[in-house]
Design a protein around this motif. Structure first.
Motif, mmCIF file in Angstrom:
data_model
loop_
_atom_site.group_PDB
_atom_site.id
_atom_site.type_symbol
_atom_site.label_atom_id
_atom_site.label_comp_id
_atom_site.label_asym_id
_atom_site.label_seq_id
_atom_site.Cartn_x
_atom_site.Cartn_y
_atom_site.Cartn_z
ATOM 1 N N ILE A 173 -1.476 -5.517 -11.116
ATOM 2 C CA ILE A 173 -1.027 -6.331 -9.986
ATOM 3 C C ILE A 173 -1.352 -5.627 -8.671
ATOM 4 O O ILE A 173 -1.613 -6.272 -7.649
ATOM 5 N N GLN A 176 -4.872 -6.568 -7.945
ATOM 6 C CA GLN A 176 -4.984 -7.916 -7.360
ATOM 7 C C GLN A 176 -4.855 -7.851 -5.845
ATOM 8 O O GLN A 176 -5.647 -8.448 -5.109
ATOM 9 N N ASP A 180 -7.829 -8.681 -3.037
ATOM 10 C CA ASP A 180 -7.639 -9.708 -1.999
ATOM 11 C C ASP A 180 -7.898 -9.125 -0.615
ATOM 12 O O ASP A 180 -8.540 -9.759 0.232
ATOM 13 N N GLY B 100 4.419 -17.986 -9.415
ATOM 14 C CA GLY B 100 4.481 -16.543 -9.371
ATOM 15 C C GLY B 100 5.781 -16.066 -8.747
ATOM 16 O O GLY B 100 6.534 -16.848 -8.163
ATOM 17 N N SER B 102 7.140 -12.770 -6.311
ATOM 18 C CA SER B 102 6.761 -11.603 -5.516
ATOM 19 C C SER B 102 7.982 -11.165 -4.722
ATOM 20 O O SER B 102 8.361 -11.809 -3.749
ATOM 21 N N PRO B 152 1.822 -14.824 -11.992
ATOM 22 C CA PRO B 152 1.812 -13.408 -11.634
ATOM 23 C C PRO B 152 3.189 -12.961 -11.153
ATOM 24 O O PRO B 152 3.962 -13.747 -10.610
ATOM 25 N N ALA B 170 2.261 -12.830 -1.270
ATOM 26 C CA ALA B 170 2.454 -14.087 -1.995
ATOM 27 C C ALA B 170 1.597 -15.193 -1.384
ATOM 28 O O ALA B 170 1.017 -16.028 -2.088
ATOM 29 N N TRP B 173 -1.814 -14.911 -2.626
ATOM 30 C CA TRP B 173 -1.953 -15.425 -3.997
ATOM 31 C C TRP B 173 -2.252 -16.931 -3.978
ATOM 32 O O TRP B 173 -3.061 -17.431 -4.747
ATOM 33 N N SER B 176 -5.799 -17.578 -2.721
ATOM 34 C CA SER B 176 -6.863 -17.173 -3.656
ATOM 35 C C SER B 176 -6.836 -17.999 -4.933
ATOM 36 O O SER B 176 -7.699 -17.842 -5.797
ATOM 37 N N LEU B 178 -4.537 -17.987 -7.258
ATOM 38 C CA LEU B 178 -3.925 -17.305 -8.397
ATOM 39 C C LEU B 178 -2.774 -18.116 -8.986
ATOM 40 O O LEU B 178 -2.505 -18.065 -10.181
ATOM 41 N N CYS B 179 -2.088 -18.841 -8.130
ATOM 42 C CA CYS B 179 -0.988 -19.692 -8.587
ATOM 43 C C CYS B 179 -0.757 -20.786 -7.540
ATOM 44 O O CYS B 179 -1.356 -20.771 -6.469
ATOM 45 N N VAL B 182 4.980 -19.738 -5.263
ATOM 46 C CA VAL B 182 5.496 -18.377 -5.406
ATOM 47 C C VAL B 182 6.932 -18.319 -4.909
ATOM 48 O O VAL B 182 7.237 -18.869 -3.838
#
Lengths: 346, 392
Positions: A173, A176, A180, B100, B102, B152, B170, B173, B176, B178-179, B182
């Motif tokens: 993580i 990640q 980014d 996700g 965070s 994530p 977050a 995320w 990008s 990713l989810c 969040v």
């Protein structure tokens, strides 16, 4: 701006010694020898001499810290931060970046237990000398991000600075976040990795939770509990591919998921199984016909072990086209698959 | 760096000593109510009893449920429940979605159980329950487990900037891919070890803290949680957007900020660049404002130089310094201020400090702008800045 992120250097510290070559030699041997250390309750007369109060551990061998930090500053630096400084310093040297711009350089660290020895040490000062005499130096070094902070202060790294603690998935993580930041230009270089330190209470917890242990780590014996606690630091210099000087590997992908991991058919596999049978069952369910390696007997059982696996993959890619998939599970069945290759590296 | 896509915030949740939920907390802020007092949880042998901002008698925290969880995780659960409800999500609707977690924390990830250590240090075999509780209580993992989320999951330990960083990351995320959603923010608890640690650093006030005041003597510790729900494709009411986030390190000192505020300036600059906004676009600043001599001096000067016309305040006078939760609590307060277009006062402030040369909000202030900056400065020299814009 390229979206491909590559590894341009690495710094490694562990029971195998210090540096890429020491790690490579240990990988070839397959394991490092553990030391038997006293873990029984502290201040119990005669406790340390009892065989049942000994437990194995893979302690790191730190060499070359003075290259990055003065002896005077080192005196005030706790062990957790020393591991990190040595790992990051070696990584910067390996990548030939000691003179690079530090404002666009960042540090991202994954750690499961943080500065646990310092934390216990701080509590000991309260116990031994009273609340009013608690050590401010130990307290300020006991926070999880102390290592990242001390690295930044020592090596003047002024970009992003992040510490993540998610047990076995701390490093993926953290990766990640690093990727980014590199992709969006917030940083040009990120030294990303994992740090864990051994301490006597940790060894004691292993003994209490898992019983006596008198054999080597056998991470592929999935039904058995054979974990031996390790300590060390593994850092990778991550940059956008077009900025790399001598890229070792490209990070093709990072996949986070839960349950049975769907590992791409093509390529080799490095699993992060480290002798804990609770997470072992997940590895057993996921391994198929891949050529599978496991290097945890080289660095020991530690939440941040995934950083060493990535380093191992990058080292192996020097002689192999790849890809190499690094698989890490926690006991809940959450996983990360980090795929590395030499795609795009001439 | 280019301007980033705004990320929607659809739900808010908060629990601190000034309220069990967002409405109660913000109500206390507008009423100018605060209640720091000696802790009932933390008993020490220090001569002075430094006041703290403790959450007292909350059934979700002090009740018998979840004895295997740390207090930090319980705070997170309470605030997350409120935030999800505010966003219009039920438990069932979350299943199968890419959600996700965070969260930021400090105490919530520290292996600092005194009961275990006391016994071990004195030659005894301690009970292992505290260790098991620690292993079960990673805050982000607790939330993921409670709601059976498969996205994530990360717990950030960047000391006092943890939750601001958790929200900023977050948002990345979401961008990008990713989810799709969040749960982000922070949670932290009062702890005897940390209390003694701050007392040892001699930056804790023996009275209620006074952010930016000339006679300030230090911080007061607090506890609680502040949570926001970020969504890629919001289906409910969007309350605000994350439009920029910046993080930079002083690389100067473990516990003191760099005197010129260089790291803070760079973090703010990065956040503004990401947002495409100018300094003059800000309606107000929610400052870190702990009440310590050095933080408030450095931060106050930076605010004065970069934002001479922008109202600023610290809300730590109402909640104490909630450490890893602070950025989440303050993001929630900032968003509510944006929605209601009103700023509470910077409680505890009476006399301007000539070394700062700036005066925080001293009376309830209405405003028309739509963008807030929330800052967090942390142990280790981290500086985090997040820009929040009202949805309209």
């Amino acid at each position: 701006m390229s979206s491909e992120i590559a590894i341009d250097g690495m710094g490694l510290v562990g029971a195998f010694g210090t540096g890429k070559e020491a790690f490579r030699s240990a990988m070839a041997k397959g394991r490092c020898e553990a030391q038997m250390l006293a873990v029984g309750p502290e201040n119990d007369p005669g406790s340390d001499d009892k065989e049942e109060n000994l437990y194995p551990a893979l302690r790191a061998e730190l060499e070359g810290l003075e290259e990055f930090i003065s002896l005077r500053a080192l005196r005030r630096m706790d062990y957790f931060s020393r591991l990190a400084i040595l790992g990051v310093g070696k990584a910067l040297l390996d990548a030939n970046l000691m003179d690079a711009d530090r404002q666009k350089m960042g540090i991202v660290i994954g750690t499961g237990y943080g500065a646990s020895a310092t934390t216990f040490g701080f509590m000991d000062t309260m116990l031994d000398f009273g609340d009013a005499c608690a050590s401010p130096t130990k307290f300020s070094n006991s926070v999880h991000n102390a290592a990242a902070a001390n690295v930044a202060i020592t090596l003047k790294i002024q970009g992003v600075n992040l510490t993540v603690s998610q047990f076995e998935l701390s490093v993926p993580i953290a990766l990640q976040a690093a990727m980014d930041w590199l992709k969006n230009g917030a940083a040009d270089t990120i030294i990303m990795g994992g740090v864990e330190e051994y301490c006597r209470p940790l060894g004691y917890c292993y003994q209490r939770l898992f019983g006596l242990h008198d054999g080597p780590m056998e991470p592929l014996a999935f039904s058995q509990q054979t974990a031996i606690p390790g300590e060390g630091a593994a850092f990778l210099v991550l940059r956008r591919l077009e900025q790399c000087k001598q890229p070792l590997a490209v990070i093709d992908s990072l996949k986070l998921g839960q349950g049975r991991a769907e590992i791409p058919q093509h390529g080799k596999l490095i699993i992060g199984a480290d002798g804990h049978n609770q997470s072992a069952k997940h590895y057993a369910d996921s391994i198929n016909q891949h050529q599978t390696s496991c290097f945890s007997p080289v660095y020991g059982s530690m939440p941040a072990g995934a950083a060493f696996d990535m380093a191992a993959a990058a080292i192996q890619l020097a002689d192999s086209a790849g890809p190499i998939h690094c698989l890490k599970y926690n006991c809940r069945g959450d996983y990360a698959i980090t795929t590395l290759s030499r795609e795009g590296i001439s | 760096m280019s301007v980033v896509q705004p990320v929607a915030i659809t739900g808010l949740g908060c629990i601190t000593s000034c309220g069990d939920n967002v409405a109660q907390c913000f109500g206390s802020l507008l009423q100018g109510v605060r209640n720091p007092k000696p802790s009932t949880l933390v008993k020490t042998t220090h001569k002075a009893h430094h006041p703290v901002f403790e959450v007292i008698d909350h059934p979700g925290i002090d009740g018998a449920d979840s004895p295997d969880l740390l207090r930090t995780s319980k705070f997170a659960l309470v605030a997350v429940a409120e935030a999800l409800g505010d966003a219009g999500w039920t438990r069932e609707e979350l299943q199968g979605k890419r959600v996700g977690v965070s969260l930021g924390t400090t105490v919530g990830c520290a292996l600092n159980n005194e009961e275990f250590n006391r016994s071990y240090h004195r030659g005894q075999h301690p009970c292992m329950d505290p260790i098991m509780r620690y292993l079960q209580s990673n805050p982000a993992e607790t939330i993921a487990r409670e709601y059976q989320l498969t996205g994530p999951c990360q717990t950030i330990n960047n000391a006092c900037s943890s939750a601001t960083d958790a929200i900023g990351i977050a948002a990345s995320w979401i961008r990008s891919g990713l989810c799709d959603s969040v749960i982000a923010g922070g949670a932290d608890e009062l702890c005897r070890v940390v209390y003694s640690g701050f007392v040892s650093l001699m930056n804790v006030d023996e009275g209620p803290c006074r952010p930016f005041d000339m006679d300030r003597q230090g911080l007061n510790l607090g506890e609680g949680a502040g949570i926001v729900i970020l969504e890629k494709n919001p289906r409910g009411t969007v309350k605000a957007n994350v439009i920029g986030y910046g993080l930079a390190c002083d690389a100067h000192h473990l516990t003191a900020p760099e005197p010129d505020g260089d790291g803070l300036r760079r973090a703010i600059a990065i956040a503004l660049t990401e947002s495409g906004k100018q300094h003059s676009d800000l309606a107000f600043i929610n400052a870190h404002g702990t009440g310590t001599k050095e933080n408030d001096k450095v931060e106050g000067r930076v605010i004065r130089e970069l934002f001479p016309q922008t109202p600023f305040l610290s809300t730590k006078g109402y909640t104490g310094h909630t450490l890893g939760a602070a950025g989440g609590v303050e993001a929630v307060f900032s968003i509510v201020s944006l929605l209601r277009r009103v700023l509470p006062i910077n409680i505890g402030f009476e006399n301007p400090d000539p070394e700062i040369g700036a005066v925080p909000v001293m009376e309830i202030t209405e405003f028309g702008g739509g963008i807030a900056l929330s800052e967090s400065l942390a142990f280790g020299g981290n500086n985090s800045a997040i820009l929040l814009a009202r949805a309209d």
